[in-house]
Design a protein around this motif. Structure first.
Motif, PDB file in Angstrom:
ATOM      1  N   PRO A  99      28.648  -5.872  58.957  1.00 31.51           N
ATOM      2  CA  PRO A  99      27.437  -5.363  58.284  1.00 31.51           C
ATOM      3  C   PRO A  99      27.749  -4.361  57.181  1.00 31.51           C
ATOM      4  N   PHE A 100      28.748  -3.508  57.393  1.00 31.62           N
ATOM      5  CA  PHE A 100      29.124  -2.522  56.377  1.00 31.62           C
ATOM      6  C   PHE A 100      29.584  -3.208  55.102  1.00 31.62           C
ATOM      7  N   LEU A 101      30.306  -4.315  55.242  1.00 28.35           N
ATOM      8  CA  LEU A 101      30.805  -5.025  54.068  1.00 28.35           C
ATOM      9  C   LEU A 101      29.724  -5.853  53.400  1.00 28.35           C
ATOM     10  N   LEU A 102      28.878  -6.471  54.193  1.00 29.11           N
ATOM     11  CA  LEU A 102      27.899  -7.409  53.651  1.00 29.11           C
ATOM     12  C   LEU A 102      26.688  -6.730  53.021  1.00 29.11           C
ATOM     13  N   HIS A 103      26.449  -5.461  53.321  1.00 29.47           N
ATOM     14  CA  HIS A 103      25.274  -4.808  52.739  1.00 29.47           C
ATOM     15  C   HIS A 103      25.537  -4.349  51.306  1.00 29.47           C
ATOM     16  N   ARG A 104      26.764  -4.524  50.817  1.00 30.02           N
ATOM     17  CA  ARG A 104      27.084  -4.159  49.438  1.00 30.02           C
ATOM     18  C   ARG A 104      26.331  -5.066  48.469  1.00 30.02           C
ATOM     19  N   SER A 105      26.181  -4.585  47.234  1.00 31.51           N
ATOM     20  CA  SER A 105      25.395  -5.315  46.239  1.00 31.51           C
ATOM     21  C   SER A 105      26.222  -6.403  45.557  1.00 31.51           C
ATOM     22  N   VAL A 106      26.841  -7.227  46.358  1.00 24.51           N
ATOM     23  CA  VAL A 106      27.573  -8.389  45.858  1.00 24.51           C
ATOM     24  C   VAL A 106      27.214  -9.571  46.753  1.00 24.51           C
ATOM     25  N   SER A 107      27.404 -10.765  46.228  1.00 21.40           N
ATOM     26  CA  SER A 107      27.078 -11.954  46.995  1.00 21.40           C
ATOM     27  C   SER A 107      28.144 -12.230  48.050  1.00 21.40           C
ATOM     28  N   ARG A 108      27.786 -13.035  49.020  1.00 27.38           N
ATOM     29  CA  ARG A 108      28.754 -13.427  50.039  1.00 27.38           C
ATOM     30  C   ARG A 108      29.878 -14.271  49.437  1.00 27.38           C
ATOM     31  N   ASN A 109      29.538 -15.034  48.411  1.00 30.68           N
ATOM     32  CA  ASN A 109      30.582 -15.811  47.740  1.00 30.68           C
ATOM     33  C   ASN A 109      31.660 -14.898  47.161  1.00 30.68           C
ATOM     34  N   THR A 110      31.246 -13.781  46.591  1.00 29.53           N
ATOM     35  CA  THR A 110      32.203 -12.833  46.016  1.00 29.53           C
ATOM     36  C   THR A 110      33.076 -12.218  47.093  1.00 29.53           C
ATOM     37  N   ILE A 111      32.480 -11.858  48.212  1.00 27.85           N
ATOM     38  CA  ILE A 111      33.243 -11.269  49.321  1.00 27.85           C
ATOM     39  C   ILE A 111      34.277 -12.255  49.845  1.00 27.85           C
ATOM     40  N   LEU A 112      33.860 -13.488  50.043  1.00 22.07           N
ATOM     41  CA  LEU A 112      34.774 -14.498  50.567  1.00 22.07           C
ATOM     42  C   LEU A 112      35.854 -14.830  49.549  1.00 22.07           C
ATOM     43  N   ALA A 113      35.485 -14.900  48.276  1.00 19.09           N
ATOM     44  CA  ALA A 113      36.473 -15.179  47.224  1.00 19.09           C
ATOM     45  C   ALA A 113      37.529 -14.082  47.172  1.00 19.09           C
ATOM     46  N   ALA A 114      37.130 -12.830  47.384  1.00 13.00           N
ATOM     47  CA  ALA A 114      38.091 -11.725  47.383  1.00 13.00           C
ATOM     48  C   ALA A 114      39.074 -11.853  48.539  1.00 13.00           C
TER      49      ALA A 114
END
Length: 231
Positions: A99-114
């Motif tokens: 939850p801490f990571l996903l509440h950031r103002s970026v899409s899930r695609n960006t998080i997974l791509a990183a």
């Protein structure tokens, strides 16, 4: 949190495992190149023969140069893939930090791509350059009586890509919310099946095609699971 910041965070978390794999590979390879047994079976095995001695082709090729490095490259690649998959997709489950990571103002695609980019860089900066350097050194004149073939070099790359497939399998299993006795183990089981199938094939083209297709399947399942999952 921008992509660059996410990538920096993910790469920092991958760094210890990347360094461990690189140090182990360098240490093991150094020992193999320096031991008396390794030199006797490769570089100096034919120096004791008298001039004019006929050597069968089997005796030249049955113990190829650098043959001991193959298993180590394989297991270190698999180990690095498992370690990165667990670190990126299992640890957040245990620590409750999704939850801490996903509440950031970026899409899930960006998080997974990183995450995927950081893992790819970890492989590219640890095992890959060492394998290229080892092959370059082994093919230099007078290092081995029979230098390793280019096929052996490609087989090393196959081991590395199998490590990436293992990483994807571990990631998919980590993201799955199913029970272990149902489909949660699918990712790791699928990666294991690909590894077993790879070793049963002789055609490099078929092996590379199999790995590419399996990686595409795992990637598609990872993106679908990550985008749909309720954390």
């Amino acid at each position: 949190m921008r992509f660059s910041s996410l990538l920096h965070k993910e790469f920092r978390e991958c760094l210890p495992w990347m360094l461990l794999a690189a140090i182990l590979f360098v240490a093991v390879t150094s020992v193999l190149f320096q031991t008396e047994t390794y030199s006797e079976n490769n570089s100096y095995r034919f120096s004791r023969l008298s001039p004019g001695t006929v050597i069968s082709s089997y005796k030249i090729t049955f113990y190829p140069a650098m043959s001991e490095t193959g298993p180590w490259l394989f297991f270190l690649s698999i180990g690095l893939g498992l370690a990165l998959g667990v670190r990126q997709f299992w640890i957040p489950n245990f620590t409750g930090t999704w939850p801490f990571l996903l509440h950031r103002s970026v899409s899930r695609n960006t998080i997974l791509a990183a995450k995927l980019t950081a893992a790819s860089i970890a492989f590219a900066c640890s095992i890959v350059p060492i394998w290229v350097g080892i092959y370059w050194y082994a093919t230099r004149p007078e290092v081995f009586a029979v230098p390793p073939t280019f096929r052996f070099f490609i087989e090393g790359w196959i081991f590395i890509t199998l490590g990436l497939v293992t990483y994807l399998g571990a990631g998919l299993s980590g993201l799955s919310t199913a029970k272990w006795y149902t489909t949660k183990i699918f990712g790791l089981a699928f990666a294991s099946l690909i590894i077993i199938t790879t070793f049963s094939q002789r055609s490099l083209v078929w092996v590379l095609t199999l790995i590419a297709v399996s990686a595409a399947i795992l990637l598609s399942r990872i993106f679908d699971t990550f985008l749909r999952r309720e954390f």
